[in-house]
Design a protein around this motif. Structure first.
Motif, mmCIF file in Angstrom:
data_model
loop_
_atom_site.group_PDB
_atom_site.id
_atom_site.type_symbol
_atom_site.label_atom_id
_atom_site.label_comp_id
_atom_site.label_asym_id
_atom_site.label_seq_id
_atom_site.Cartn_x
_atom_site.Cartn_y
_atom_site.Cartn_z
ATOM 1 N N MET A 12 40.044 -45.320 -105.299
ATOM 2 C CA MET A 12 40.425 -44.787 -103.996
ATOM 3 C C MET A 12 40.276 -45.844 -102.924
ATOM 4 N N ALA A 13 41.233 -45.838 -102.004
ATOM 5 C CA ALA A 13 41.105 -46.660 -100.807
ATOM 6 C C ALA A 13 40.354 -45.849 -99.763
ATOM 7 N N THR A 14 39.581 -46.532 -98.921
ATOM 8 C CA THR A 14 38.837 -45.854 -97.867
ATOM 9 C C THR A 14 39.173 -46.480 -96.532
ATOM 10 N N ARG A 15 38.693 -45.884 -95.466
ATOM 11 C CA ARG A 15 38.947 -46.438 -94.129
ATOM 12 C C ARG A 15 38.200 -47.740 -93.913
ATOM 13 N N SER A 16 37.133 -47.918 -94.616
ATOM 14 C CA SER A 16 36.400 -49.175 -94.519
ATOM 15 C C SER A 16 37.067 -50.199 -95.427
ATOM 16 N N ASP A 17 36.455 -51.362 -95.514
ATOM 17 C CA ASP A 17 37.017 -52.418 -96.367
ATOM 18 C C ASP A 17 36.455 -52.349 -97.781
ATOM 19 N N ALA A 18 35.844 -51.223 -98.148
ATOM 20 C CA ALA A 18 35.196 -51.104 -99.453
ATOM 21 C C ALA A 18 35.885 -50.027 -100.287
ATOM 22 N N PRO A 19 36.823 -50.409 -101.172
ATOM 23 C CA PRO A 19 37.424 -49.413 -102.063
ATOM 24 C C PRO A 19 36.367 -48.819 -102.978
ATOM 25 N N VAL A 20 36.662 -47.616 -103.470
ATOM 26 C CA VAL A 20 35.716 -46.873 -104.295
ATOM 27 C C VAL A 20 36.343 -46.596 -105.657
ATOM 28 N N VAL A 21 35.556 -46.747 -106.711
ATOM 29 C CA VAL A 21 36.014 -46.398 -108.053
ATOM 30 C C VAL A 21 35.030 -45.430 -108.687
ATOM 31 N N LEU A 22 35.574 -44.504 -109.457
ATOM 32 C CA LEU A 22 34.779 -43.650 -110.325
ATOM 33 C C LEU A 22 35.062 -44.074 -111.756
ATOM 34 N N PHE A 23 34.007 -44.241 -112.559
ATOM 35 C CA PHE A 23 34.228 -44.646 -113.939
ATOM 36 C C PHE A 23 33.182 -44.028 -114.858
ATOM 37 N N TRP A 24 33.636 -43.668 -116.058
ATOM 38 C CA TRP A 24 32.750 -43.193 -117.109
ATOM 39 C C TRP A 24 32.242 -44.389 -117.911
ATOM 40 N N ALA A 25 31.012 -44.334 -118.307
ATOM 41 C CA ALA A 25 30.436 -45.367 -119.166
ATOM 42 C C ALA A 25 29.852 -44.705 -120.411
ATOM 43 N N PHE A 26 30.054 -45.344 -121.540
ATOM 44 C CA PHE A 26 29.441 -44.844 -122.771
ATOM 45 C C PHE A 26 29.120 -46.030 -123.669
ATOM 46 N N GLY A 27 28.173 -45.859 -124.525
ATOM 47 C CA GLY A 27 27.734 -46.944 -125.391
ATOM 48 C C GLY A 27 26.233 -47.051 -125.459
ATOM 49 N N GLY A 28 25.527 -46.327 -124.562
ATOM 50 C CA GLY A 28 24.085 -46.213 -124.703
ATOM 51 C C GLY A 28 23.240 -47.230 -123.973
ATOM 52 N N GLU A 29 23.860 -48.286 -123.392
ATOM 53 C CA GLU A 29 23.061 -49.314 -122.728
ATOM 54 C C GLU A 29 23.100 -49.128 -121.216
ATOM 55 N N PHE A 30 22.782 -47.913 -120.755
ATOM 56 C CA PHE A 30 22.920 -47.604 -119.347
ATOM 57 C C PHE A 30 21.936 -48.383 -118.478
ATOM 58 N N ASP A 31 20.722 -48.626 -118.960
ATOM 59 C CA ASP A 31 19.750 -49.404 -118.183
ATOM 60 C C ASP A 31 20.269 -50.815 -117.947
ATOM 61 N N ARG A 32 20.822 -51.420 -118.992
ATOM 62 C CA ARG A 32 21.352 -52.778 -118.852
ATOM 63 C C ARG A 32 22.588 -52.780 -117.962
ATOM 64 N N LEU A 33 23.426 -51.752 -118.089
ATOM 65 C CA LEU A 33 24.608 -51.662 -117.236
ATOM 66 C C LEU A 33 24.205 -51.537 -115.771
ATOM 67 N N GLU A 34 23.237 -50.679 -115.484
ATOM 68 C CA GLU A 34 22.823 -50.472 -114.097
ATOM 69 C C GLU A 34 22.146 -51.703 -113.519
ATOM 70 N N ASP A 35 21.421 -52.435 -114.341
ATOM 71 C CA ASP A 35 20.867 -53.706 -113.888
ATOM 72 C C ASP A 35 21.996 -54.688 -113.566
ATOM 73 N N GLY A 36 23.028 -54.694 -114.418
ATOM 74 C CA GLY A 36 24.176 -55.551 -114.158
ATOM 75 C C GLY A 36 24.935 -55.145 -112.912
ATOM 76 N N LEU A 37 25.026 -53.845 -112.654
ATOM 77 C CA LEU A 37 25.701 -53.369 -111.445
ATOM 78 C C LEU A 37 24.997 -53.862 -110.189
ATOM 79 N N ARG A 38 23.675 -53.895 -110.218
ATOM 80 C CA ARG A 38 22.929 -54.380 -109.054
ATOM 81 C C ARG A 38 23.159 -55.859 -108.808
ATOM 82 N N ARG A 39 23.468 -56.608 -109.873
ATOM 83 C CA ARG A 39 23.673 -58.054 -109.740
ATOM 84 C C ARG A 39 25.153 -58.437 -109.627
#
Length: 218
Positions: free
Chosen positions: A34-61
């Protein structure tokens, strides 16, 4: 006539690249962008594979992600909402809009993104490929076909039958000088008549030359 293209994209500047590198066993599927009024587009995504802690750490970086939150947990799948950093992205989605293309599906792993997109015509696919080349994004076309048509074209515009005919002909020595097999013998290998083999080869060669030597698509 519109065409559906299935292709892969690889670049360190595509969304979620750092996050997916941190969780190589995880797959994500884009649910919505989705496009927003700000300069920050937004995405929704499903994740699967079981490594959610590692994924979330990667998202922060991940430099392409401003922030992310978990929206829903459903069994072994998690739905994330992420705001993106526009300045850090190769602007793939806006270019789809410019071309009049409609994204249909997107799946990402640490090896890159698999995309399925409806394009208005072949020329717009060529423009997309050139945009990716100019942006340092590796673009590899896997299939190109007409909606509703069970038969698809490969990256060279060949149908499965044409590709098979050319491959069998090359391996059988049909293109050797002198020829190792006749058209009738080649037809027997393809389970068609010699005349049909000849027509299939001519059409396949014509498409191959048109879509490589005579096209920017090569």
């Amino acid at each position: 006539m519109s065409l559906i293209a299935e292709f892969s994209l690889r670049s360190s500047d595509l969304i979620l690249t750092t996050a997916l590198d941190a969780a190589p066993g995880t797959t994500v599927e884009l649910e919505q962008q989705m496009a927003t009024r700000s300069d920050a587009p937004v995405v929704l995504f499903w994740a699967f594979g079981g490594e959610f802690d590692r994924l979330e750490d990667g998202l922060r970086r991940d430099a392409t992600v401003r922030d992310s939150t978990v929206i829903e947990e459903l069994g072994e799948k998690v739905l994330y909402r992420a705001r993106l950093e526009s300045d850090e992205l190769v602007a793939i989605y806006p270019y789809y809009q410019r071309l009049g293309a409609a994204p249909l599906a997107a799946t990402g792993t640490h090896e890159g993104w698999q995309r399925r997109v409806r394009f208005p015509d072949r020329e717009s696919v060529i423009e997309m490929r050139q945009f990716c080349a100019d942006s340092g994004v590796e673009f590899r076309l896997h299939r190109l076909y007409t909606p509703g048509d069970a038969e698809f074209e490969d990256e060279f515009g060949l149908s499965p039958e044409q590709r098979e005919a050319l491959t069998v002909a090359q391996r059988a020595g049909y293109f050797d000088v002198p020829r190792a097999v006749s058209l009738d013998e080649l037809g027997e290998q393809l389970d068609i008549s010699g005349q049909s083999a000849s027509e299939r080869l001519r059409r396949g060669v014509s498409k191959l030359v048109t879509n490589t030597l005579l096209s920017d698509f090569s």
